[in-house]
Write a protein that holds these residues in place. Sequence first.
Motif, PDB file in Angstrom:
ATOM      1  N   GLY A 251       0.461  -1.207   0.065  1.00 37.87           N
ATOM      2  CA  GLY A 251      -0.136   0.061   0.142  1.00 37.87           C
ATOM      3  C   GLY A 251       0.937   1.365  -0.023  1.00 37.87           C
ATOM      4  O   GLY A 251       1.890   1.320   0.224  1.00 37.87           O
ATOM      5  N   ASN A 252       0.079   2.349  -0.289  1.00 36.84           N
ATOM      6  CA  ASN A 252       0.760   3.708  -0.370  1.00 36.84           C
ATOM      7  C   ASN A 252       0.617   4.452   0.883  1.00 36.84           C
ATOM      8  O   ASN A 252       0.166   3.985   1.649  1.00 36.84           O
ATOM      9  N   LEU A 253       1.668   5.336   1.142  1.00 35.05           N
ATOM     10  CA  LEU A 253       1.292   6.112   2.364  1.00 35.05           C
ATOM     11  C   LEU A 253       1.543   7.573   1.855  1.00 35.05           C
ATOM     12  O   LEU A 253       2.833   8.270   1.672  1.00 35.05           O
ATOM     13  N   GLU A 254       0.318   8.300   1.494  1.00 35.96           N
ATOM     14  CA  GLU A 254       0.574   9.548   1.109  1.00 35.96           C
ATOM     15  C   GLU A 254       0.677  10.703   2.157  1.00 35.96           C
ATOM     16  O   GLU A 254       1.473  11.525   2.248  1.00 35.96           O
ATOM     17  N   ARG A 255      -0.169  10.612   3.160  1.00 38.55           N
ATOM     18  CA  ARG A 255       0.048  11.296   4.401  1.00 38.55           C
ATOM     19  C   ARG A 255      -0.296  10.577   5.748  1.00 38.55           C
ATOM     20  O   ARG A 255      -0.932   9.724   5.758  1.00 38.55           O
TER      21      ARG A 255
END
Length: 660
Positions: A251-255
Motif C-alpha cells: 500500500g501507499n502512504l500519502e500522508r
Amino acid sequence: MSAHQPLSIHQNLTIRLLRVLRYNKARTERALTLMPAKHKPLFHVLPFLVHVNHESLPGFVESTGEEDVPFGINNYSFRPDVEQALNHCFPEQQALFEDIKTIWPRQRAVDALVLMGSVGTIAQTDDSDFDYWVCVDGNRFSEAALALLQQKLTAIEMWAEEHHGIEIHFFLSEIDKVKQNDFGVAEGESAGSAQALFLKAEFYNTNIVVAGKAPFWWLTPEKTNNRQYTALHNSLEKGGSPDVDWFMDLGNLERLDASELFGAAIWQLGKAMDSPFKSLLKMAKLEVYLANIEHGQPLCNVLKKQVHRGAEAPGHVSDIDPYALMFDELIAHYKTNGQPEDVLILQQCLYLKCACKLSEPLDEGQEANFKRKILASYAKRWGWSRKTLYHLDNQQEWSFKQRVQLSTRIHRFLIKCYRRISKELSNQQQSLDQKDMTVLGRRLSTFYGKKTDKIEFLRSAFDVSLYCEKVTVALKQLKNGGEVWSVYAGDLLSKSGIIDESQKMAQASSAIGLMMWCVSSKVIDAKSTVYLDYNYGEISELDLNDLVRHLCKYLPAVKVSTLPRSDLLAPERIKTCLAIVNFPTLRQKAVVEDVAVLYTTTWGETFLKHGEEVLDNLWYELREVTPQPACHVMVPRGNQQARIIGQFMESSDISFNVLY
C-alpha cells in the motif's frame, strides 16, 4: 534515443529499482559492520531457518494430517556466506548443507522477509533486537496453516534467545491486511489500532529487505497519491521490466492521519516505561508530524526521495541514515519551536541511545565506521567537549542523583509533549479503538498516576544501572515524633561512616514503605544486602532484610508494559495482600500493637495502609471475591513471634499464610 527524449515510465521505475537495491545493499553492509562477531552468522542463518523445515534444525514443525507447514522464501538462494554461517552454527550438520537439494523447498510460502527498526542505522547497538516482518499472501493459506507457520517462527525466536542470547521478533504480516492498515489489537509488541499508519511509516522508513520481494512503494515517486500509486502498480506486467512478481504491494502512504496521533502518543508513553530514550525521540517525532500534518511529508517519503536521487551524488547513497534523517528533522523543529532544554535532552538521548563512546579512542590502525563518523560530526556541531563526552560515556560513575535527574528530565519532556499533542488534538476525532484506549490509558495511570497510599514508580531512564547490590538505610527522628527513613546506594557505613547525600535514592515516613519502593523500583532484589545506619528503634538490620526477602517473593516488581490486557479491561481487584504486624513496636510485648497492610492489584498498583481497621475495610475485596487474593502475614523475629501471630489470626477471619 535522443538526449532530450524523456524516459518512459518503466525506464524510470527500473532506474529507481537499481538505486533502491543499492541502498538496501548499503544498509545490509552497515548492519553487518555494527553487529558483534557472535551475531553475524545469525544474520544469514535466520532467513535460512524460515526457508527450510527439517527435523535436525531449529524451527522444524511437523505437518498435521490436514495442513502442510508453510515455509520457503521467494527468490531465496543458497550463497557461500549462508553455508559458512550454517557450518559455524551447526557444525554437526555439515553433510546436510553439502547436499542442500535434499532439504530445499519446492514451495515458496513467504513473499518476503524484511527487517525493520534500528538495525543498519546509527541507532544499532550490540543488543539491538531483530524485528522481522514475515510477509505472506494471507489468501493462500488457511488459519490453521498460518498458525503452523507462527509456531515455526516462535520456535526460531526461542532458539535464537536460548543459544545466542539475542531477541528476535517475527511479525507474521498478511500483505492484504497491511495494505488496508490492519495491524490487529494493541498487545505486547503490536500497536494495534493506536497507530496503524505510523507503524507503516516506521516500516517504510527503516526496512531492509533480507530476502524475497521488495515493497512496491519503494519505486513510486515521493509525492504519489493513491490513484497514481495504483495506476503505476497496474502498469507492471509478469515478465516485464521491472517484473510485477519482484514486488509485494503493502500500500501507499500519502500522508499521516491526525486521528491516529493521540493513540500513537499514548502508545509511546506506554513504551517509555521500558525504553525512555527511544520513546523520547519517537514522541518528539509525533509532535513534529503534527506540526507538519497539513503540508509536510511523512519522513519515509523524504528518505525515499533521497534514495531515488542516489545517482546524482555517487557514493552518497551510503550517507542516508533513516535515524539521522529523523533526528535532523526533530532538532530543526525544536530549535524553532522549543526550549534549549528540549534540544539538549534530544541530543543527549540520541547520543546515549546510539551507545558509541566517542571519548574512547579508536585502536591503532582502526578506521571509524559510518556510525562513529556521523555521531562525531554531530558532537562537533553541538560544541560538545571531550569532558562532556567522557561524562556521558561513563554512566557507571554517575551518582544516583545524576541518574535520576536525567530520568526526570526525560519523563518531563515526554509528559510535556503528550500534553501539547492532546491539547492540539482535543477537537479531532480519534481512530483509537475503545478497548485499546482503555488498556493503554490504564497502563499510563498505573505508571504515572498519583493516588493516596500508592507506592509510586521510580520513572527511570536506565535499567540495570540503578540496581544496587548493597543499600544503606538511615532513620531521622523528627521533633513532632514522626520519622524519616532514607535509603542510599551502596554500603556507606564501612566506607567512612559518613552518609553521602549524593547517593540518596528516596525517603519515606516508614521503613516498610521505603523497602517496598526499593523493590518495586527494581533498585534492590532478594540478592541485595540492606545495611542499617545505627539501630535507633526496634527495627533491626535483620528485620529489613527479612522484609525485603518476602517482598521480592510475594510482591515482586511489576512491569507495567506487560500487564495482561484481560486484567486491564476488567475491574481492578486485589491480587496479593501482605499484613506486617508489630514491625516498628517493642518486640517484648505479646499483643498486636501495629498493623501495616501492603497489597498489589491486577492493574499493577501497590498500596500501603496503616492501622488494624484496614483489613476490616478491605474485607469484601479479600473475602467476597473469586479468585480470592493470596493473603500473607509477617511478624518480625523475636521471643513473642508465635503468640503475636496467634493473636492476629484469632482477631481476623481471613485465612493468612504465615511467613517466617
